[in-house]
Design a protein around this motif. Structure first.
Motif, PDB file in Angstrom:
ATOM      1  N   GLY D 165       0.842  -1.294  -0.073  1.00 33.56           N
ATOM      2  CA  GLY D 165      -0.119  -0.079   0.032  1.00 33.56           C
ATOM      3  C   GLY D 165       0.949   1.267  -0.110  1.00 33.56           C
ATOM      4  N   LYS D 166       1.820   1.376   0.714  1.00 32.49           N
ATOM      5  CA  LYS D 166       2.922   2.448   0.867  1.00 32.49           C
ATOM      6  C   LYS D 166       4.116   2.014   0.296  1.00 32.49           C
ATOM      7  CE  LYS D 166       1.969   2.479   5.292  1.00 32.49           C
ATOM      8  NZ  LYS D 166       2.138   2.972   6.856  1.00 32.49           N
ATOM      9  N   PRO D 167       4.712   3.028  -0.256  1.00 32.74           N
ATOM     10  CA  PRO D 167       5.958   2.871  -1.015  1.00 32.74           C
ATOM     11  C   PRO D 167       6.859   2.484  -0.130  1.00 32.74           C
ATOM     12  CG  PRO D 167       5.071   5.249  -1.453  1.00 32.74           C
ATOM     13  CD  PRO D 167       4.111   4.745  -0.450  1.00 32.74           C
ATOM     14  N   LEU D 168       7.828   1.394  -0.445  1.00 34.79           N
ATOM     15  CA  LEU D 168       8.730   1.012   0.427  1.00 34.79           C
ATOM     16  C   LEU D 168      10.184   1.055   0.193  1.00 34.79           C
ATOM     17  CD1 LEU D 168       6.781  -2.439   1.397  1.00 34.79           C
ATOM     18  CD2 LEU D 168       6.609  -0.402   2.634  1.00 34.79           C
ATOM     19  N   VAL D 169      10.381   0.983  -1.086  1.00 39.90           N
ATOM     20  CA  VAL D 169      11.644   0.991  -1.735  1.00 39.90           C
ATOM     21  C   VAL D 169      11.787   2.167  -2.946  1.00 39.90           C
ATOM     22  CG1 VAL D 169      12.271  -1.525  -1.343  1.00 39.90           C
ATOM     23  CG2 VAL D 169      11.121  -0.589  -3.571  1.00 39.90           C
ATOM     24  N   ASN D 170      12.918   2.348  -3.075  1.00 42.22           N
ATOM     25  CA  ASN D 170      13.315   3.420  -4.143  1.00 42.22           C
ATOM     26  C   ASN D 170      12.989   2.796  -5.626  1.00 42.22           C
ATOM     27  OD1 ASN D 170      14.255   4.966  -6.022  1.00 42.22           O
ATOM     28  ND2 ASN D 170      15.934   5.660  -5.000  1.00 42.22           N
ATOM     29  N   GLU D 171      11.710   2.769  -6.090  1.00 41.19           N
ATOM     30  CA  GLU D 171      11.319   2.202  -7.326  1.00 41.19           C
ATOM     31  C   GLU D 171      12.148   2.624  -8.574  1.00 41.19           C
ATOM     32  OE1 GLU D 171       9.089   4.260  -5.667  1.00 41.19           O
ATOM     33  OE2 GLU D 171       7.944   2.767  -4.612  1.00 41.19           O
ATOM     34  N   SER D 172      12.870   3.846  -8.480  1.00 40.32           N
ATOM     35  CA  SER D 172      13.678   4.241  -9.659  1.00 40.32           C
ATOM     36  C   SER D 172      15.035   3.802  -9.678  1.00 40.32           C
ATOM     37  CB  SER D 172      13.643   5.670  -9.654  1.00 40.32           C
ATOM     38  OG  SER D 172      14.446   6.021  -8.632  1.00 40.32           O
ATOM     39  N   MET D 173      15.400   2.929  -8.804  1.00 35.96           N
ATOM     40  CA  MET D 173      16.768   2.438  -8.789  1.00 35.96           C
ATOM     41  C   MET D 173      16.751   0.864  -8.392  1.00 35.96           C
ATOM     42  SD  MET D 173      19.067   5.255  -6.788  1.00 35.96           S
ATOM     43  CE  MET D 173      20.443   4.063  -6.288  1.00 35.96           C
ATOM     44  N   LEU D 174      15.908   0.028  -9.326  1.00 37.32           N
ATOM     45  CA  LEU D 174      15.951  -1.399  -8.598  1.00 37.32           C
ATOM     46  C   LEU D 174      17.064  -1.983  -9.703  1.00 37.32           C
ATOM     47  CD1 LEU D 174      12.080  -1.709  -8.980  1.00 37.32           C
ATOM     48  CD2 LEU D 174      13.364  -1.782  -7.054  1.00 37.32           C
ATOM     49  N   ILE D 175      17.633  -3.054  -9.360  1.00 39.45           N
ATOM     50  CA  ILE D 175      18.562  -3.916  -9.925  1.00 39.45           C
ATOM     51  C   ILE D 175      18.060  -5.214 -10.043  1.00 39.45           C
ATOM     52  CG2 ILE D 175      20.790  -4.719  -9.859  1.00 39.45           C
ATOM     53  CD1 ILE D 175      21.818  -2.022  -8.960  1.00 39.45           C
ATOM     54  N   ALA D 176      18.054  -5.877 -11.123  1.00 41.28           N
ATOM     55  CA  ALA D 176      17.711  -7.259 -11.193  1.00 41.28           C
ATOM     56  C   ALA D 176      19.015  -8.127 -12.033  1.00 41.28           C
ATOM     57  CB  ALA D 176      16.617  -7.520 -11.939  1.00 41.28           C
ATOM     58  N   ASP D 177      19.745  -8.742 -11.149  1.00 41.15           N
ATOM     59  CA  ASP D 177      20.849  -9.421 -11.754  1.00 41.15           C
ATOM     60  C   ASP D 177      20.424 -10.815 -12.087  1.00 41.15           C
ATOM     61  OD1 ASP D 177      23.415 -10.986 -11.445  1.00 41.15           O
ATOM     62  OD2 ASP D 177      24.279  -9.066 -11.574  1.00 41.15           O
ATOM     63  N   CYS D 178      20.324 -11.385 -13.270  1.00 47.45           N
ATOM     64  CA  CYS D 178      19.551 -12.616 -13.316  1.00 47.45           C
ATOM     65  C   CYS D 178      20.708 -13.657 -14.056  1.00 47.45           C
ATOM     66  CB  CYS D 178      18.271 -12.437 -14.326  1.00 47.45           C
ATOM     67  SG  CYS D 178      17.100 -11.321 -13.520  1.00 47.45           S
ATOM     68  N   LYS D 179      20.440 -14.833 -13.792  1.00 41.33           N
ATOM     69  CA  LYS D 179      21.380 -15.842 -14.423  1.00 41.33           C
ATOM     70  C   LYS D 179      20.415 -16.979 -14.749  1.00 41.33           C
ATOM     71  CE  LYS D 179      23.522 -13.880 -10.514  1.00 41.33           C
ATOM     72  NZ  LYS D 179      22.755 -13.128  -9.634  1.00 41.33           N
ATOM     73  N   SER D 180      20.690 -17.264 -16.006  1.00 40.54           N
ATOM     74  CA  SER D 180      19.687 -18.217 -16.556  1.00 40.54           C
ATOM     75  C   SER D 180      20.348 -19.474 -17.215  1.00 40.54           C
ATOM     76  CB  SER D 180      18.881 -17.762 -17.808  1.00 40.54           C
ATOM     77  OG  SER D 180      18.154 -18.683 -18.539  1.00 40.54           O
ATOM     78  N   GLY D 181      19.752 -20.678 -16.968  1.00 36.54           N
ATOM     79  CA  GLY D 181      20.335 -21.828 -17.941  1.00 36.54           C
ATOM     80  C   GLY D 181      20.356 -21.511 -19.236  1.00 36.54           C
ATOM     81  N   VAL D 182      20.969 -22.662 -20.314  1.00 36.32           N
ATOM     82  CA  VAL D 182      20.871 -22.133 -21.593  1.00 36.32           C
ATOM     83  C   VAL D 182      19.919 -22.830 -22.145  1.00 36.32           C
ATOM     84  CG1 VAL D 182      22.548 -22.719 -23.513  1.00 36.32           C
ATOM     85  CG2 VAL D 182      23.532 -22.743 -21.189  1.00 36.32           C
ATOM     86  N   SER D 183      18.819 -23.599 -21.689  1.00 40.87           N
ATOM     87  CA  SER D 183      17.963 -23.888 -22.281  1.00 40.87           C
ATOM     88  C   SER D 183      16.849 -22.600 -22.561  1.00 40.87           C
ATOM     89  CB  SER D 183      16.879 -24.770 -21.571  1.00 40.87           C
ATOM     90  OG  SER D 183      16.311 -24.420 -20.418  1.00 40.87           O
ATOM     91  N   GLY D 184      17.182 -21.529 -21.915  1.00 41.71           N
ATOM     92  CA  GLY D 184      16.465 -20.559 -22.240  1.00 41.71           C
ATOM     93  C   GLY D 184      16.446 -19.808 -23.541  1.00 41.71           C
ATOM     94  N   ALA D 185      17.899 -20.045 -24.211  1.00 49.22           N
ATOM     95  CA  ALA D 185      18.128 -19.683 -25.348  1.00 49.22           C
ATOM     96  C   ALA D 185      17.429 -20.500 -26.590  1.00 49.22           C
ATOM     97  CB  ALA D 185      19.529 -19.975 -25.592  1.00 49.22           C
ATOM     98  N   GLY D 186      16.642 -21.425 -26.177  1.00 47.11           N
ATOM     99  CA  GLY D 186      15.808 -22.410 -27.195  1.00 47.11           C
ATOM    100  C   GLY D 186      16.611 -23.477 -27.812  1.00 47.11           C
ATOM    101  N   ARG D 187      15.966 -24.258 -28.601  1.00 46.41           N
ATOM    102  CA  ARG D 187      16.516 -25.079 -29.152  1.00 46.41           C
ATOM    103  C   ARG D 187      16.736 -25.092 -30.858  1.00 46.41           C
ATOM    104  NH1 ARG D 187      14.092 -29.814 -31.748  1.00 46.41           N
ATOM    105  NH2 ARG D 187      15.374 -31.484 -31.607  1.00 46.41           N
TER     106      ARG D 187
END
Lengths: 349, 349, 349, 349
Positions: D165-187
């Motif tokens: 309901g209330k702002p909790l974090v600084n929404e303008s400075m979010l960081i998503a450091d993501c790691k994916s397995g290779v199947s994500g690149a498709g066949r």
């Protein structure tokens, strides 16, 4: 020839030292100790060294290292500091791959490593072996505390920003999201490092706190000339590969730094460093591009030309992150060209 | 300095040649061709070579290789034979990493490679580059047909048995159960070689027939001095690792050979070969013990002292199985010590 | 509901039993013991089971298993035989995933497992749980000695040949070249099973002798109706994958069998076995095609229409090679359809 | 039974749909199309489905899907939108696993996917299939744009913070450091996804910009009720594993949120979501803990009780990140329990 001894030759940093030093043109390996494997020929444990290293492991108690010019400690924390005084007295220089001579604050050392420091005086003398930052001090050092694998990549990734004359980023909100190969956990039998546990798997660890955090903070602060406090969130992850660290670093620009050309800043900073390679703008360094070599590669990104810098750093944790950087220090301490014996070409694929 | 050109530098054997030759003390790389990547700096494709190889790929049509002393072909089958005559006429020696100069029988070549042979006369002259078997002929060769990766391991694994003065095993019932890393499939986009297809997976292929079968049979027969026919069951398998071949070879002893000390037989046979290492009795060689090096290791077993011999052989398919053996041939052809530029220590872990 | 207990739930066969049994429609898990982890919720050790298995590990001493209908032993060798008599007396049936009830010859057991057998009478009663061979005996068994992972694949791969009415192959010269994923070594901390040791690596082991050899020989002999002696060369290899066994089997045809259609022979043999899949002629089964499932796939080859048969067999070592086959036995012992709770589709990729 | 068709069944999301739907108790698979493989039995391409899926691939042109209740598109971008109108007119509901119905802004779609949108009106009607956020809308949807793999993990990782309901974090400075397995690149055959390129290697990609960035931003903004702008730095990485995404998310607390118990916040937010598992405080989720299952696990960290939150999220990119979430939507759209046919236990090890 420089007479070199290795204390603790059975771990991954030990065998990596052997791989590098066995072909170093100015080094003669004189002793390799290993408590529980004394008597065993080195090549029986590591068949990769058959015909290359003819020594056998010896007991640390029965091995006189005082005739060495330099002794490497590739041991658990606590060993080097217990041998340092005697070796220094005999004129032997010391390069410790463990943490005994990294943290200058003995209280911090005791907190993270769970033992009192055995020789605070030598600790104060010790030089932190981050070559690109401390090159001149290393040339004259008697004792080197070699940086950890993560700290090497994080500090060299941020040094051009934090070592700049003027503040460029918010030093209190740095983030280091680091990914390491499993060899970083060492050659100790542990369930978590089993192939069947760590293959086809990925996870973070130590988010609450990791021994390398205070080391990195100390180092980054030193890079600012101890002019600024450092706030760092450090999240290490285990990734299913043998070797390699990839550090993804995030820093928030200060408004006054918005006009800086960061690509040039990095290229200039490392212009004279033979093992640090700043990639062209837009690159994504791969860990395999430095596999089994002493190189460290960096790419600088500023997505959307916004106020977040993303720095990508890769190194081989066992080479630039350990044994290779140790040999780089050895070269400097002995007046050799920094690259002597370290020109192994990365193995790709 | 020996002037060396490489035709086809973008595959795995190509980049491996570059890794080795870039630090070879007697070689100067003068040209690297790659049709579809002409103009691209080599180090842009392979960042592992940044600062090490400064050449750019050139178009094969616009590259004059006649000034080279030696030209390597790291190309698909069919390329080397189309260039051979011109290069030989210019006094250039040729080392082909593909199959153009392996099979002496042009009908067999055509059957397995689906094209007529372009220069049967040069084929007859060509020397099969299996160093430990053909060393003297290689020294004088103008054209080398370099053995395939599987054939190198199988032939060197069986040579001490089949090259013996008296028949020791049943040559008509040999079995080669071979396991290769995925780099053996080359750097071509193909679904079967995708990480998501070949990781955490193991399977055989080509059981019905594989191009390396006639090559191995021809070679083994030659090793017997063409005195005996060879019957070989060859089953290659794909294993989820990048580099390495492990060949498990089975041979049935003839009754009259029952008293032979096979460990000594193997040790004696390879006593003077710097890159073949016969392990102590009871050993199990690991592929990583030769990773990124030109060594090949062999262990000889006779389970239960019965009449089945089990020979275990490991090599790095890209080094002793391709580029490294090519450089070994180059050294011999140019009058150098066989090991020049080939002393890279295996990378373990 | 069938009340099932598991002794030793912390290894890979234990957690695999939990994965399968937790969704088995006719089973109620009542107890899981683990000496060193008593009190720990199962899902704290294996987060994959959060919300699925609500039990905690209990101490074996304080756990009364006599109220179970069936107890699985997923323990080291020697545990099941020490509990068998008491459980049987209480009317509990036993399925041992270790070796206590496999080898009928107690001298052989003692030789390979280094301990005397605690209950030779029960051993004689025990049924070898190779379902496709012993289905009817299993239905009535009180004690099952479940086959090892390698033995399952080798025996099912050779059964159609050796179980035939007339001799088809030379039973004294069989070869089983087997490749296993690392989970086969169990969830024990050991240097050899570390990721950094076994990834990107391949090697044989136990060529001199392996515990599964006498088990396979006993089983194959039984399949011939104890009419013929078995000579088997068995070479296991470690391959860098988590799950999966690929057995490559070699058999020499007897001249009188030359006209047989082996594809049909195999298809007929396994026509009514829901978990054994004979692939079309010319196929190469992949271990991933059975990953995390109870299927076993077989392909039959006769290269060049010669006298060597090559049989390729894949299974998941933790399922058909252990836990899954155990549940298959449970189903039979309890009068259920053999496939109940075992229809998990293989996970590919 | 719900009649289901799949368009494009030869990729990894296609085969994963088949794995899940083939055992779904309320679904009958009626057609699977694949342009280039029409006529081929599905189980010939994917032997894991032998005996489980009996259909053959059919040509999309010759397959009438209008008799289906629901059609999945497991195709490249652009296919679903070209078929949507006709299917909707026939009363068929659509679940698109590609991006055709994700981005509401057609200009954004065109920018990132390089094609104009074929049916903007249907796009506006389409519901974004992020179940835990849009459950009620999904129940009534005719067209689902299923979230991408990265977006699922990032949005569910941040939703409790941004949906508060209330702002909790600084929404303008979010960081998503993501790691994916290779199947994500498709066949798809591509050099970068080869085993020999991506094994024992780690690197970032798309730092300059990635198609999932606008999707995540759109989704996060929607989660705030479109009350706040989102600034997100998104860095995806390729990690050498087949399946799995690990997202490490960083958010800076607003001062007024400093007293919040974030562990409780997350637990409360997902209390009624059967597939989202908030781990106990201090946990580090592993990707293998959700392997081959529809679960997503989250851990919440606040290192040093400072103002940076670190959220760790794991999912199987092919299940909760694609096919599984699609089936979850199907269940809701058809009035079934959300978990029907989706209770596969994660495969560990």
């Amino acid at each position: 020839m420089i007479k070199v001894g290795i204390v603790g030759g059975t771990g991954y940093t030990g065998v990596e030292l052997l791989r590098i030093l066995s072909t170093h043109p100015e080094v003669k390996l004189t002793a390799i100790t290993a408590r529980s494997d004394a008597g065993l020929p080195v090549a029986d444990m590591f068949p990769s060294l058959r015909g290359i290293v003819d020594l056998a492991f010896t007991s640390p108690e029965e091995t006189d290292l005082t005739g060495c010019d330099v002794v490497f400690f590739a041991t658990p924390h606590g060993v080097a500091m217990s041998h340092a005084r005697k070796l220094l007295a005999a004129g032997v220089r010391i390069i410790d791959l463990a943490a005994d001579f990294r943290l200058k604050d003995t209280a911090e050392f005791e907190k993270w490593y769970g033992m009192p420091h055995a020789c605070p005086d030598i600790l104060q003398e010790a030089v932190y072996g981050l070559v690109e930052v401390n090159r001149e001090a290393i040339r004259k050092a008697r004792v080197i505390g070699l940086p950890g694998c993560y700290p090497t990549s994080v500090q060299l990734g941020l040094a051009p920003l934090l070592g700049h004359g003027k503040p460029l980023v918010n030093e209190s909100m740095l983030i280091a999201d680091c990914k390491s190969g499993v060899s970083g956990a060492g050659r100790r039998a542990s369930v978590g490092s089993l192939f069947a546990e760590s293959s086809d798997n990925f996870h973070a660890y130590g988010v609450k706190g990791h021994r390398h955090l205070p080391e990195i903070v100390q180092g980054l602060k030193a890079i600012t000339g101890n002019t600024r406090e450092i706030g760092l969130t450090f999240v290490p992850h285990l990734t299913p590969m043998i070797r390699g660290i990839h550090s993804t670093l995030y820093a928030t620009l200060r408004p006054e730094a918005s006009g800086i050309d960061f690509q040039s800043l990095y290229e200039d900073y490392y212009r004279n460093d033979p093992f640090v390679d700043v990639l062209p703008a837009g690159s994504h360094p791969e860990t395999r591009s430095v596999r089994a070599s002493n190189y460290l590669r960096i790419a600088v990104h500023r997505p959307g030309n916004g106020n977040t810098l993303v720095i990508l750093v890769v190194e081989d944790n066992l080479v630039k992150g350990a044994a290779g950087q140790g040999v780089q220090c050895l070269n400097l301490m002995c007046g050799l060209d920094e690259t002597t014996g370290l020109k192994q070409v990365p193995v790709l694929p």
